[in-house]
Write a protein that holds these residues in place. Structure first.
Motif, PDB file in Angstrom:
ATOM      1  N   GLY A 182      14.086   5.311 -15.972  1.00 21.02           N
ATOM      2  CA  GLY A 182      12.711   5.779 -15.997  1.00 21.02           C
ATOM      3  C   GLY A 182      11.867   5.344 -14.819  1.00 21.02           C
ATOM      4  N   TYR A 183      12.355   4.375 -14.055  1.00 22.24           N
ATOM      5  CA  TYR A 183      11.556   3.840 -12.945  1.00 22.24           C
ATOM      6  C   TYR A 183      11.729   4.616 -11.641  1.00 22.24           C
ATOM      7  N   CYS A 184      12.617   5.618 -11.656  1.00 20.01           N
ATOM      8  CA  CYS A 184      12.784   6.494 -10.480  1.00 20.01           C
ATOM      9  C   CYS A 184      13.110   5.667  -9.234  1.00 20.01           C
ATOM     10  N   ARG A 185      14.002   4.723  -9.388  1.00 21.14           N
ATOM     11  CA  ARG A 185      14.335   3.781  -8.321  1.00 21.14           C
ATOM     12  C   ARG A 185      15.689   4.134  -7.720  1.00 21.14           C
ATOM     13  N   SER A 186      15.759   4.175  -6.410  1.00 14.64           N
ATOM     14  CA  SER A 186      16.994   4.543  -5.719  1.00 14.64           C
ATOM     15  C   SER A 186      18.027   3.428  -5.824  1.00 14.64           C
ATOM     16  N   SER A 187      19.252   3.799  -6.175  1.00 14.63           N
ATOM     17  CA  SER A 187      20.325   2.808  -6.228  1.00 14.63           C
ATOM     18  C   SER A 187      20.735   2.353  -4.838  1.00 14.63           C
ATOM     19  N   ARG A 188      20.468   3.178  -3.842  1.00 15.82           N
ATOM     20  CA  ARG A 188      20.838   2.821  -2.463  1.00 15.82           C
ATOM     21  C   ARG A 188      19.851   1.847  -1.836  1.00 15.82           C
ATOM     22  N   THR A 189      18.565   2.095  -2.036  1.00 14.59           N
ATOM     23  CA  THR A 189      17.541   1.350  -1.294  1.00 14.59           C
ATOM     24  C   THR A 189      16.722   0.395  -2.153  1.00 14.59           C
ATOM     25  N   GLY A 190      16.725   0.611  -3.470  1.00 16.17           N
ATOM     26  CA  GLY A 190      15.871  -0.186  -4.343  1.00 16.17           C
ATOM     27  C   GLY A 190      14.420   0.263  -4.312  1.00 16.17           C
ATOM     28  N   ARG A 191      14.114   1.287  -3.543  1.00 14.43           N
ATOM     29  CA  ARG A 191      12.755   1.805  -3.424  1.00 14.43           C
ATOM     30  C   ARG A 191      12.597   3.062  -4.292  1.00 14.43           C
ATOM     31  N   LEU A 192      11.379   3.584  -4.328  1.00 11.51           N
ATOM     32  CA  LEU A 192      11.122   4.817  -5.057  1.00 11.51           C
ATOM     33  C   LEU A 192      12.061   5.911  -4.552  1.00 11.51           C
ATOM     34  N   ASP A 193      12.731   6.604  -5.472  1.00 10.33           N
ATOM     35  CA  ASP A 193      13.711   7.620  -5.103  1.00 10.33           C
ATOM     36  C   ASP A 193      13.011   8.966  -4.925  1.00 10.33           C
ATOM     37  N   THR A 194      12.699   9.272  -3.703  1.00 12.41           N
ATOM     38  CA  THR A 194      11.989  10.527  -3.409  1.00 12.41           C
ATOM     39  C   THR A 194      12.926  11.730  -3.401  1.00 12.41           C
ATOM     40  N   ASP A 195      14.219  11.497  -3.661  1.00 10.17           N
ATOM     41  CA  ASP A 195      15.147  12.617  -3.798  1.00 10.17           C
ATOM     42  C   ASP A 195      15.136  13.192  -5.213  1.00 10.17           C
ATOM     43  N   ILE A 196      14.523  12.484  -6.153  1.00 11.55           N
ATOM     44  CA  ILE A 196      14.408  13.005  -7.518  1.00 11.55           C
ATOM     45  C   ILE A 196      13.385  14.144  -7.504  1.00 11.55           C
ATOM     46  N   PRO A 197      13.751  15.328  -7.976  1.00 10.43           N
ATOM     47  CA  PRO A 197      12.837  16.482  -7.883  1.00 10.43           C
ATOM     48  C   PRO A 197      11.462  16.216  -8.480  1.00 10.43           C
ATOM     49  N   ALA A 198      11.393  15.559  -9.648  1.00 10.73           N
ATOM     50  CA  ALA A 198      10.091  15.306 -10.276  1.00 10.73           C
ATOM     51  C   ALA A 198       9.229  14.396  -9.418  1.00 10.73           C
ATOM     52  N   VAL A 199       9.839  13.405  -8.789  1.00 12.81           N
ATOM     53  CA  VAL A 199       9.087  12.498  -7.910  1.00 12.81           C
ATOM     54  C   VAL A 199       8.583  13.253  -6.691  1.00 12.81           C
ATOM     55  N   ARG A 200       9.443  14.065  -6.115  1.00 10.65           N
ATOM     56  CA  ARG A 200       9.063  14.846  -4.939  1.00 10.65           C
ATOM     57  C   ARG A 200       7.906  15.791  -5.264  1.00 10.65           C
ATOM     58  N   SER A 201       7.993  16.413  -6.438  1.00  7.73           N
ATOM     59  CA  SER A 201       6.922  17.313  -6.869  1.00  7.73           C
ATOM     60  C   SER A 201       5.619  16.555  -7.090  1.00  7.73           C
ATOM     61  N   ASP A 202       5.711  15.360  -7.694  1.00  5.70           N
ATOM     62  CA  ASP A 202       4.514  14.572  -7.986  1.00  5.70           C
ATOM     63  C   ASP A 202       3.837  14.070  -6.718  1.00  5.70           C
ATOM     64  N   ALA A 237       3.786  15.643  -3.927  1.00  6.73           N
ATOM     65  CA  ALA A 237       3.092  16.793  -3.352  1.00  6.73           C
ATOM     66  C   ALA A 237       1.856  17.184  -4.161  1.00  6.73           C
ATOM     67  N   ASP A 238       1.896  16.928  -5.479  1.00 13.43           N
ATOM     68  CA  ASP A 238       0.788  17.312  -6.358  1.00 13.43           C
ATOM     69  C   ASP A 238       0.518  16.176  -7.345  1.00 13.43           C
ATOM     70  N   PRO A 239      -0.050  15.066  -6.885  1.00 13.48           N
ATOM     71  CA  PRO A 239      -0.198  13.876  -7.745  1.00 13.48           C
ATOM     72  C   PRO A 239      -1.149  14.054  -8.925  1.00 13.48           C
ATOM     73  N   GLU A 240      -1.960  15.105  -8.921  1.00 13.11           N
ATOM     74  CA  GLU A 240      -2.878  15.319 -10.043  1.00 13.11           C
ATOM     75  C   GLU A 240      -2.197  15.988 -11.234  1.00 13.11           C
ATOM     76  N   ASN A 241      -0.963  16.456 -11.045  1.00 12.65           N
ATOM     77  CA  ASN A 241      -0.223  17.112 -12.132  1.00 12.65           C
ATOM     78  C   ASN A 241       1.188  16.520 -12.211  1.00 12.65           C
ATOM     79  N   PRO A 242       1.280  15.260 -12.595  1.00 11.74           N
ATOM     80  CA  PRO A 242       2.575  14.557 -12.521  1.00 11.74           C
ATOM     81  C   PRO A 242       3.508  14.850 -13.693  1.00 11.74           C
ATOM     82  N   HIS A 243       4.797  14.593 -13.443  1.00 12.48           N
ATOM     83  CA  HIS A 243       5.824  14.735 -14.476  1.00 12.48           C
ATOM     84  C   HIS A 243       6.689  13.482 -14.589  1.00 12.48           C
TER      85      HIS A 243
END
Length: 498
Positions: free
Chosen positions: A127-147, A149-155
């Motif tokens: 649930g933390y959307c954390r990358s196994s490679r980097t330990g940082r926020l995983d921006t490759d997750i589609p929901a994270v990428r979408s959020d 781009a549009d932080p007022e309508n998050p998923h």
């Protein structure tokens, strides 16, 4: 038989005390663990010191708990199971239950509400959307990428929390976000991920400053085994209380909670209810993540491959007990600086008793779920500690090998029906990574090199090689033979004799 409700609750059955009408806590992840752990501590704390600490609960997507709780005036029972007794009580601290995926705006509004002072989380490692490679926020997750781009309508979970904090920053009211998941340094990790999201989504500087200065993220360690609810659980509650509970929680008697006492806007008297306030939370976290959780994974994967449906059945197998005890003594304990006054022998003995608890009926497949995320918290650092000292951690390699064989079996190898029940979100990716490999060793190598383990660990060729060997042994000769191979290697390793 009547259904459980406020009017049918038996006299004297309430655990601790009922919460007042107004919630002071928001919780995300309304599963069995939260309801048998944080909620119980809160109920007991309210019996000692009153306060506005009701819980506004949110499930991620499932109606399985939400609908019954609503029908039961947010009450439910906890069935404590030990080898020699059972005990049943009713928890009455939740003052709302909703599903985030249906009404994300309700969750955002609740967290943003200045009267809510704590947000607790049990959302699992995924649930933390954390990358196994980097330990940082995983921006490759589609929901994270979408959020982003549009932080007022998050998923995503992180996007939802960030949006709520953005709105809350307008009031300036402080808040505590308390992770109750099995993440190392879970408070600090949650804080970093939220700040990374705010940075990526170009949040206003005022919002970032609010999160940095007015939102606390204490580390915590949580520990209580809570299996899935079954028909047997429901029958036990009916026999004990004389009411029908549609969402009871089975749990072991043991419960532990260690917290940093760093709260921005107060907290319940959890310390008086048995929680430990400590400045050594991270040491306790490592003890739990490795000795309990890491060992639990090894029990689950060896047990699944051996056809054992429950943890108690698996733990009863001498080869599994030997493998786990070797793993604890040789691979995990040397990697941990223990908390002050901590007795590892006593703790390990208590683990054995807990794993042997037949009444829990803790499913092997449940413990083995989400291994692609869980193993990242349990294996790499301990393995790297051993490898850096010139020693191959054979039992950790066995854990990885058993996971690979249970989750991503090659054509021609059947890991059995228990392994097939294990939930693994990365199963498709694992299968794709090994699609063109035609030997157990090559398949294991492909998994190790395709981002399922961090590059720092994969860089130790001897570890990958050992995983490959053990995968081949499992496929050719079975889990018992691989376990014997690993134990024999430990006992004959010259580094172990020094």
């Amino acid at each position: 038989m009547p259904f459980l409700s406020a009017s049918t609750t038996p006299h004297g059955a309430i655990i601790g005390a009922s919460a007042p009408p107004t919630p002071g806590i928001v919780h995300l992840g309304l599963g069995n663990f939260h309801r048998a752990h944080c909620a119980v501590y809160t109920a007991k704390a309210l019996a000692i010191e009153a306060g506005e600490w009701g819980i506004d609960g949110f499930a991620n997507t499932s109606q399985r708990v939400v609908m019954p709780m609503r029908a039961q005036n947010y009450r439910y029972s906890v069935l404590e199971l030990s080898d020699d007794a059972t005990r049943t009580g009713i928890v009455d601290v939740h003052r709302g239950a909703a599903i985030v995926s249906d009404t994300p705006e309700a969750f955002i509004a609740s967290v943003a509400d200045p009267t809510r002072r704590i947000l607790t989380l049990t959302i699992s490692e995924l649930g933390y959307c954390r990358s196994s490679r980097t330990g940082r926020l995983d921006t490759d997750i589609p929901a994270v990428r979408s959020d982003i781009a549009d932080p007022e309508n998050p998923h995503s979970t992180i996007g939802l929390i960030a949006r709520a904090l953005t709105i809350r920053s307008l009031s300036g009211e402080p808040m505590t976000i308390l992770s109750c998941d099995n993440l190392q340094s879970n408070g600090r990790t949650t804080r970093q991920l939220i700040l990374q999201f705010l940075d990526a989504s170009r949040a206003d500087e005022d919002v970032v400053n609010f999160v940095m200065r007015r939102v606390a993220f204490p580390n915590s360690m949580v520990d209580r085994i809570t299996p899935a609810t079954t028909a047997t659980t429901i029958a036990h509650v009916e026999n004990s209380l004389g009411v029908r509970d549609r969402c009871p929680v089975p749990a072991e008697e043991f419960s532990m909670w260690v917290l940093e006492d760093k709260f921005a806007a107060g907290r319940p008297a959890w310390h008086a209810a048995g929680a430990i306030m400590s400045d050594e939370v991270e040491a306790y976290e490592l003890v739990k993540l490795r000795l309990l959780n890491g060992s639990h994974s090894l029990i689950a994967y060896l047990g699944a491959l051996d056809g054992r449906e429950t943890i108690a059945q698996a733990w009863a197998q001498p080869f599994i007990r030997q493998a786990v005890n070797e793993c604890i003594e040789r691979d995990y304990l040397p990697s941990i600086t223990l908390p002050r006054g901590f007795d590892p022998k006593e703790y390990i003995e208590s683990l054995s008793e807990r794993w042997a608890n037949k009444r829990l009926e803790h499913r092997t497949a449940q413990v083995g779920s989400d291994g692609s995320a869980k193993l990242l918290q349990r294996i790499p650092v301990a393995a790297e500690h051993a490898l850096a000292s010139g020693r191959v951690p054979h039992m950790l390699a066995l854990t990885v090998a058993a996971w690979i064989c249970a989750i991503a079996p090659q054509d021609g190898y059947d890991p059995g029906p228990v392994a097939a029940e294990i939930r693994e979100p990365a199963r498709g990716q694992l299968t794709e990574a090994t699609r063109h490999e035609h030997s157990p060793r090559r398949a294991a190598r492909a998994i190790m090199r395709n981002g399922f383990m961090p590059p720092e660990l994969v860089a130790f060729a001897e570890f990958t090689h050992r995983v490959e060997e053990l995968v081949e042994t499992i496929v050719r000769h079975g889990a018992r033979a691989a376990s014997r191979d690993a134990v024999d290697a430990v006992e004959t390793d010259p580094c172990e004799e020094e």
